[in-house]
Design a protein around this motif. Structure first.
Motif, PDB file in Angstrom:
ATOM      1  N   LEU A 244      41.276  42.294  23.809  1.00  9.31           N
ATOM      2  CA  LEU A 244      41.610  41.968  25.198  1.00  9.31           C
ATOM      3  C   LEU A 244      40.376  41.953  26.081  1.00  9.31           C
ATOM      4  O   LEU A 244      40.207  41.078  26.939  1.00  9.31           O
ATOM      5  CB  LEU A 244      42.633  42.970  25.732  1.00  9.31           C
ATOM      6  CG  LEU A 244      44.061  42.850  25.182  1.00  9.31           C
ATOM      7  CD1 LEU A 244      44.920  44.006  25.688  1.00  9.31           C
ATOM      8  CD2 LEU A 244      44.679  41.510  25.589  1.00  9.31           C
ATOM      9  N   LEU A 245      39.495  42.960  25.862  1.00  6.54           N
ATOM     10  CA  LEU A 245      38.260  43.016  26.655  1.00  6.54           C
ATOM     11  C   LEU A 245      37.362  41.820  26.363  1.00  6.54           C
ATOM     12  O   LEU A 245      36.754  41.238  27.274  1.00  6.54           O
ATOM     13  CB  LEU A 245      37.505  44.325  26.351  1.00  6.54           C
ATOM     14  CG  LEU A 245      38.192  45.610  26.827  1.00  6.54           C
ATOM     15  CD1 LEU A 245      37.399  46.830  26.367  1.00  6.54           C
ATOM     16  CD2 LEU A 245      38.333  45.614  28.353  1.00  6.54           C
ATOM     17  N   ALA A 246      37.315  41.441  25.066  1.00  7.16           N
ATOM     18  CA  ALA A 246      36.508  40.275  24.704  1.00  7.16           C
ATOM     19  C   ALA A 246      37.081  39.004  25.328  1.00  7.16           C
ATOM     20  O   ALA A 246      36.335  38.146  25.822  1.00  7.16           O
ATOM     21  CB  ALA A 246      36.451  40.144  23.183  1.00  7.16           C
ATOM     22  N   ALA A 247      38.415  38.891  25.319  1.00  6.51           N
ATOM     23  CA  ALA A 247      39.057  37.718  25.928  1.00  6.51           C
ATOM     24  C   ALA A 247      38.769  37.661  27.426  1.00  6.51           C
ATOM     25  O   ALA A 247      38.507  36.583  27.981  1.00  6.51           O
ATOM     26  CB  ALA A 247      40.561  37.771  25.672  1.00  6.51           C
ATOM     27  N   LEU A 248      38.799  38.835  28.074  1.00  8.41           N
ATOM     28  CA  LEU A 248      38.490  38.892  29.504  1.00  8.41           C
ATOM     29  C   LEU A 248      37.048  38.469  29.748  1.00  8.41           C
ATOM     30  O   LEU A 248      36.748  37.709  30.686  1.00  8.41           O
ATOM     31  CB  LEU A 248      38.726  40.311  30.018  1.00  8.41           C
ATOM     32  CG  LEU A 248      38.402  40.548  31.500  1.00  8.41           C
ATOM     33  CD1 LEU A 248      39.279  39.653  32.393  1.00  8.41           C
ATOM     34  CD2 LEU A 248      38.615  42.016  31.866  1.00  8.41           C
ATOM     35  N   GLY A 249      36.139  38.929  28.880  1.00  9.78           N
ATOM     36  CA  GLY A 249      34.733  38.565  29.041  1.00  9.78           C
ATOM     37  C   GLY A 249      34.509  37.066  28.886  1.00  9.78           C
ATOM     38  O   GLY A 249      33.742  36.449  29.643  1.00  9.78           O
ATOM     39  N   VAL A 250      35.172  36.481  27.890  1.00  8.19           N
ATOM     40  CA  VAL A 250      35.043  35.039  27.654  1.00  8.19           C
ATOM     41  C   VAL A 250      35.590  34.261  28.850  1.00  8.19           C
ATOM     42  O   VAL A 250      35.001  33.262  29.300  1.00  8.19           O
ATOM     43  CB  VAL A 250      35.778  34.639  26.367  1.00  8.19           C
ATOM     44  CG1 VAL A 250      35.888  33.113  26.253  1.00  8.19           C
ATOM     45  CG2 VAL A 250      35.049  35.201  25.151  1.00  8.19           C
ATOM     46  N   LEU A 252      35.808  35.252  32.014  1.00  5.19           N
ATOM     47  CA  LEU A 252      34.884  35.377  33.152  1.00  5.19           C
ATOM     48  C   LEU A 252      33.643  34.515  32.957  1.00  5.19           C
ATOM     49  O   LEU A 252      33.137  33.894  33.903  1.00  5.19           O
ATOM     50  CB  LEU A 252      34.484  36.842  33.315  1.00  5.19           C
ATOM     51  CG  LEU A 252      35.598  37.792  33.771  1.00  5.19           C
ATOM     52  CD1 LEU A 252      35.105  39.237  33.785  1.00  5.19           C
ATOM     53  CD2 LEU A 252      36.099  37.396  35.174  1.00  5.19           C
ATOM     54  N   GLU A 253      33.147  34.485  31.686  1.00  2.00           N
ATOM     55  CA  GLU A 253      31.972  33.645  31.406  1.00  2.00           C
ATOM     56  C   GLU A 253      32.288  32.179  31.644  1.00  2.00           C
ATOM     57  O   GLU A 253      31.467  31.423  32.193  1.00  2.00           O
ATOM     58  CB  GLU A 253      31.521  33.871  29.968  1.00  2.00           C
ATOM     59  CG  GLU A 253      30.230  33.120  29.621  1.00  2.00           C
ATOM     60  CD  GLU A 253      29.775  33.377  28.195  1.00  2.00           C
ATOM     61  OE1 GLU A 253      28.678  32.897  27.838  1.00  2.00           O
ATOM     62  OE2 GLU A 253      30.511  34.040  27.442  1.00  2.00           O
ATOM     63  N   ALA A 254      33.488  31.753  31.245  1.00  2.00           N
ATOM     64  CA  ALA A 254      33.871  30.356  31.433  1.00  2.00           C
ATOM     65  C   ALA A 254      33.992  30.012  32.917  1.00  2.00           C
ATOM     66  O   ALA A 254      33.665  28.890  33.336  1.00  2.00           O
ATOM     67  CB  ALA A 254      35.182  30.084  30.711  1.00  2.00           C
ATOM     68  N   GLY A 258      30.121  28.600  33.025  1.00  2.00           N
ATOM     69  CA  GLY A 258      30.372  27.394  32.264  1.00  2.00           C
ATOM     70  C   GLY A 258      30.884  27.688  30.859  1.00  2.00           C
ATOM     71  O   GLY A 258      31.574  28.690  30.629  1.00  2.00           O
ATOM     72  N   THR A 259      30.533  26.822  29.918  1.00  2.00           N
ATOM     73  CA  THR A 259      31.049  26.917  28.553  1.00  2.00           C
ATOM     74  C   THR A 259      30.609  28.220  27.882  1.00  2.00           C
ATOM     75  O   THR A 259      29.421  28.537  27.868  1.00  2.00           O
ATOM     76  CB  THR A 259      30.550  25.735  27.706  1.00  2.00           C
ATOM     77  OG1 THR A 259      30.940  24.532  28.349  1.00  2.00           O
ATOM     78  CG2 THR A 259      31.153  25.792  26.300  1.00  2.00           C
ATOM     79  N   PRO A 260      31.550  28.993  27.355  1.00  2.00           N
ATOM     80  CA  PRO A 260      31.178  30.245  26.655  1.00  2.00           C
ATOM     81  C   PRO A 260      30.292  29.949  25.460  1.00  2.00           C
ATOM     82  O   PRO A 260      30.454  28.940  24.775  1.00  2.00           O
ATOM     83  CB  PRO A 260      32.534  30.822  26.211  1.00  2.00           C
ATOM     84  CG  PRO A 260      33.543  30.158  27.074  1.00  2.00           C
ATOM     85  CD  PRO A 260      33.011  28.800  27.385  1.00  2.00           C
TER      86      PRO A 260
END
Length: 316
Positions: A244-250, A252-254, A258-260
């Motif tokens: 979940l934390l990784a999904a949240l990070g991705v 926010l990065e997007a 821009g593109t993760p």
């Protein structure tokens, strides 16, 4: 309940041809309150331990029962077979290699009998094992502290004394993977410890290998505790939170950059999750496999031969 003897000594024998005779001779010289008997269990030993034990059964000056397993089942399985044939008010288990001093037997027996203890374990000021074996023993005891309902810091030794009540309860277990100390902890907490000497091995090398120790730890972990399953649950939950934390990070990065990026990081996360999943499946598989073998009647021990003790007094 009346018992034929005060003290039974159960000795699992494996590659003990050179030492078991000296052990029996030393034990036969003891005079514990209520008398003594010896139970030798040959656990499929590949040397001539069987011939030596048969000769001892014929010539021993105290009642001696000889039991021979049809194959090697393991030390704890051999101890369980011996316990089922022990008739003493108290039973001491000890190794056949003379590292457990026979002269300490009376002290352990009297400590249990006079102190009203159900079980007395021994501990050693200095263990005369190889370094890796001592390290393995310490690790096993730490694991037992964590997995078993036992007094903290109690050293679990194979040189132990049990009352007949404990023996009767322990031997009710018929599964193929016994762990004697785990069974004891399920029966009683009236347990004491006494310090005894520990001698260097008289002959040969230890029969315990890293593989045997690993299997012993596995018996401890999967037969008498559900902690590994709980660890698997927590590991799965932790990986879920990490995901979940990784999904949240991705996300926010997007949004902000821009593109993760990061095929490498994706691969690392994938391998981590796969590793944890396989670990969980492995733990569950071990439990299921052991339940399957138990349900299919895998034997705890098969006695090929038995020479019963002569119920006479000491032979003069």
């Amino acid at each position: 309940m009346q018992h034929p003897v005060g003290l039974s000594i159960v000795v699992p024998v494996y590659r003990g041809a050179a030492t078991v005779g000296r052990l029996v001779e030393a034990l036969s010289a003891l005079q514990p309150a209520g008398g003594i008997e010896i139970v030798l269990v040959n656990d499929g030993s590949p040397d001539d331990s069987g011939d030596v034990c048969r000769a001892l059964a014929a010539s021993a000056s105290v009642p001696l029962t000889y039991l021979e397993h049809a194959r090697n089942f393991g030390e704890h399985n051999a101890v369980m077979t011996g316990l089922r044939h022990a008739r003493g008010a108290y039973v001491i288990t000890m190794d056949d290699d003379l590292q457990n001093p026979p002269e300490e037997v009376l002290r352990i027996y009297d400590h249990a009998r006079l102190g009203g203890w159900d079980v007395v374990y021994t501990r050693y000021a200095k263990k005369e094992h190889e370094g890796w074996r001592n390290l393995g023993s310490r690790f096993a005891n730490k694991v037992a502290d964590w997995l078993l309902d036992k007094p903290r810091g109690l050293y679990l030794s194979s040189f132990r004394c049990m009352s007949a009540m404990v023996v009767a309860e322990v031997t009710k277990y018929r599964g193929p993977y016994p762990y004697v100390d785990g069974l004891i902890m399920q029966v009683t907490q009236r347990i004491a410890s006494i310090e005894v000497a520990h001698y260097p091995r008289a002959e040969g090398r230890s029969n315990y290998t890293l593989k045997r120790l690993a299997l012993l730890w596995l018996n401890l972990a999967t037969n008498f505790s559900v902690v590994p399953l709980r660890i698997a649950v927590f590991a799965g939950a932790a990986m879920g939170v990490l995901g979940l934390l990784a999904a949240l990070g991705v996300t926010l990065e997007a949004i902000f950059w821009g593109t993760p990026s990061g095929w490498a990081s994706t691969l690392v996360v994938y391998l981590l999750l796969a590793g944890v999943q396989f670990m969980i499946l492995g733990v569950m598989g071990e439990y299921v496999g052991r339940a399957f073998l138990s349900a299919n009647g895998k034997p705890q021990g098969v006695v090929r031969e038995m020479i019963a003790a002569r119920d006479s007094e000491r032979v003069s």
